[in-house]
Design a protein around this motif. Structure first.
Motif, mmCIF file in Angstrom:
data_model
loop_
_atom_site.group_PDB
_atom_site.id
_atom_site.type_symbol
_atom_site.label_atom_id
_atom_site.label_comp_id
_atom_site.label_asym_id
_atom_site.label_seq_id
_atom_site.Cartn_x
_atom_site.Cartn_y
_atom_site.Cartn_z
ATOM 1 N N ASN A 105 0.818 -1.213 0.000
ATOM 2 C CA ASN A 105 0.000 0.000 0.000
ATOM 3 C C ASN A 105 0.854 1.266 0.000
ATOM 4 N N VAL A 106 1.951 1.216 0.750
ATOM 5 C CA VAL A 106 2.809 2.404 0.864
ATOM 6 C C VAL A 106 3.529 2.687 -0.446
ATOM 7 N N ILE A 107 3.991 1.647 -1.126
ATOM 8 C CA ILE A 107 4.797 1.889 -2.331
ATOM 9 C C ILE A 107 3.975 1.892 -3.623
ATOM 10 N N PHE A 108 2.725 1.445 -3.554
ATOM 11 C CA PHE A 108 1.906 1.313 -4.770
ATOM 12 C C PHE A 108 1.791 2.602 -5.605
ATOM 13 N N PRO A 109 1.417 3.731 -4.987
ATOM 14 C CA PRO A 109 1.280 4.944 -5.815
ATOM 15 C C PRO A 109 2.582 5.330 -6.515
ATOM 16 N N THR A 110 3.685 5.192 -5.824
ATOM 17 C CA THR A 110 4.990 5.509 -6.414
ATOM 18 C C THR A 110 5.320 4.538 -7.536
ATOM 19 N N ARG A 113 3.303 5.369 -10.644
ATOM 20 C CA ARG A 113 3.830 6.570 -11.303
ATOM 21 C C ARG A 113 5.126 6.299 -12.058
ATOM 22 N N GLU A 114 6.009 5.515 -11.418
ATOM 23 C CA GLU A 114 7.318 5.282 -12.025
ATOM 24 C C GLU A 114 7.291 4.101 -12.993
ATOM 25 N N GLY A 115 6.168 3.368 -13.005
ATOM 26 C CA GLY A 115 6.047 2.240 -13.901
ATOM 27 C C GLY A 115 6.818 1.020 -13.443
ATOM 28 N N ARG A 116 7.415 1.094 -12.279
ATOM 29 C CA ARG A 116 8.111 -0.071 -11.722
ATOM 30 C C ARG A 116 8.321 0.109 -10.232
ATOM 31 N N GLU A 117 8.630 -1.015 -9.595
ATOM 32 C CA GLU A 117 8.816 -1.022 -8.151
ATOM 33 C C GLU A 117 10.305 -1.205 -7.881
ATOM 34 N N THR A 118 10.952 -0.175 -7.385
ATOM 35 C CA THR A 118 12.406 -0.239 -7.214
ATOM 36 C C THR A 118 12.788 -0.713 -5.807
ATOM 37 N N PRO A 119 13.987 -1.304 -5.665
ATOM 38 C CA PRO A 119 14.479 -1.660 -4.332
ATOM 39 C C PRO A 119 14.559 -0.445 -3.415
ATOM 40 N N ALA A 120 14.894 0.699 -3.975
ATOM 41 C CA ALA A 120 14.983 1.915 -3.149
ATOM 42 C C ALA A 120 13.616 2.288 -2.582
ATOM 43 N N ALA A 121 12.576 2.119 -3.404
ATOM 44 C CA ALA A 121 11.226 2.428 -2.934
ATOM 45 C C ALA A 121 10.807 1.446 -1.833
ATOM 46 N N ARG A 122 11.129 0.190 -2.031
ATOM 47 C CA ARG A 122 10.796 -0.804 -0.993
ATOM 48 C C ARG A 122 11.512 -0.479 0.317
ATOM 49 N N ALA A 123 12.780 -0.071 0.213
ATOM 50 C CA ALA A 123 13.569 0.254 1.412
ATOM 51 C C ALA A 123 12.966 1.468 2.125
ATOM 52 N N ARG A 124 12.606 2.474 1.342
ATOM 53 C CA ARG A 124 11.990 3.675 1.909
ATOM 54 C C ARG A 124 10.657 3.314 2.586
ATOM 55 N N ARG A 157 2.449 6.179 3.659
ATOM 56 C CA ARG A 157 2.227 6.309 2.216
ATOM 57 C C ARG A 157 2.358 7.770 1.768
ATOM 58 N N ALA A 158 1.832 8.678 2.574
ATOM 59 C CA ALA A 158 1.894 10.108 2.225
ATOM 60 C C ALA A 158 3.329 10.624 2.220
ATOM 61 N N LEU A 159 4.207 9.947 2.967
ATOM 62 C CA LEU A 159 5.586 10.430 3.122
ATOM 63 C C LEU A 159 6.556 9.821 2.123
ATOM 64 N N MET A 160 6.071 8.881 1.318
ATOM 65 C CA MET A 160 6.942 8.107 0.426
ATOM 66 C C MET A 160 7.901 8.961 -0.379
ATOM 67 N N ASN A 161 7.393 10.030 -0.995
ATOM 68 C CA ASN A 161 8.232 10.844 -1.884
ATOM 69 C C ASN A 161 8.866 12.029 -1.180
ATOM 70 N N SER A 162 8.971 11.928 0.164
ATOM 71 C CA SER A 162 9.553 13.021 0.948
ATOM 72 C C SER A 162 8.977 14.390 0.569
#
Ligand code: ADP
Ligand code: ADP
Length: 224
Positions: A105-110, A113-124, A157-162
């Motif tokens: 749920n936290v990384i889904f919107p990102t 948008r980016e068209g992929r799920e990155t390790p950096a996003a999962r870590a964040r 989720r709201a904080l994902m993109n800093s």
């Protein structure tokens, strides 16, 4: 320094006899890293103001500058890009996808948008969930979380993109006192650690007490 400034905002819904004049010349400045409560009775225009500040709706008239950019003249595409980069949202009803885990749920919107799920996003995402006290709930389907836990996922989720600013519309409105206090404590911690500004609408003075600044709206303007 100023994060955003709105001047002489007017917002009227409908026309003619059905017109509701909600904002009537409201001006407000929010500084970088502020933690502010938006107080006022139900119907006083808190949601309307948050929707405008979130660039999801334009005012009937007035000016709005955020991070030095004019939010009134910007077109929809520019606003979407700006919003994704700089503004996070938390609502009273968390809108989590029940079959997705807390992390998904936290990384889904990102990821969308980016068209992929990155390790950096999962870590964040993992880091944010841990900081919201959910380290042991990261892989739980969100349907199996309590109300307070779900709302903490929504904050993560709201904080994902800093974002520089998180707008929260009655984020604890649906929670019991203890869960609400916990959510506000954790938001305060993020505000101190990341310097994220929060504007949190509530009609609960106790919830507002968690914020350093209280902004009161009434009759379509800031009254205190
Ligand atoms: P609050 O968040 O403080 O409860 P709102 O901004 O939701 O206040 O609502 C302010 C007033 O505007 C209310 O009278 C509400 O009925 C009216 N209003 C809100 N949204 C709309 C809309 N989309 N169309 C017409 N009237 C609306
Ligand atoms: P909180 O104080 O965060 O609101 P609660 O005291 O309501 O948490 O919940 C305590 C525990 O019960 C939590 O660990 C949560 O995972 C679990 N729980 C609450 N509601 C549900 C549910 N509907 N389904 C499964 N587990 C639940």
């Amino acid at each position: 320094s100023a994060l955003l400034e709105v001047t002489d905002l007017f917002k009227t819904y409908g026309t003619g006899e059905a017109a509701t004049r909600v904002l009537r010349g409201l001006s407000l400045r929010l500084d970088t890293g502020e933690m502010a409560a938006l107080l006022g009775p139900s119907g006083s225009g808190k949601s309307t103001l948050l929707t405008i500040l979130g660039t999801l709706m334009k005012p009937t008239s007035g000016s709005y500058v955020m991070l030095g950019e004019d939010m009134i003249s910007a077109d929809d595409r520019a606003l979407t890009e700006f919003r994704n980069a700089h503004i996070g949202f938390v609502f009273q009803f968390h809108n989590l996808l029940p079959d997705f885990t807390a992390l998904e749920n936290v990384i889904f919107p990102t990821a969308v948008r980016e068209g992929r799920e990155t390790p950096a996003a999962r870590a964040r995402g993992r880091d944010l969930l841990s900081r919201m006290g959910l380290a042991d709930r990261i892989e739980f389907p969100s349907a199996n979380l309590s109300g307070g836990q779900k709302q903490r996922v929504a904050v993560a989720r709201a904080l994902m993109n800093s974002p520089e600013l998180v707008l929260a519309d009655e984020p604890t409105g649906n929670l019991d006192r203890d869960s609400a206090n916990q959510v506000m404590d954790l938001i305060g911690q993020i505000n101190r650690e990341e310097g994220t500004a929060f504007l949190i609408s509530t009609h609960d003075e106790k919830i507002a007490g968690f914020c350093r600044r209280q902004i009161v709206v009434g009759d379509g303007v800031v009254t205190g």
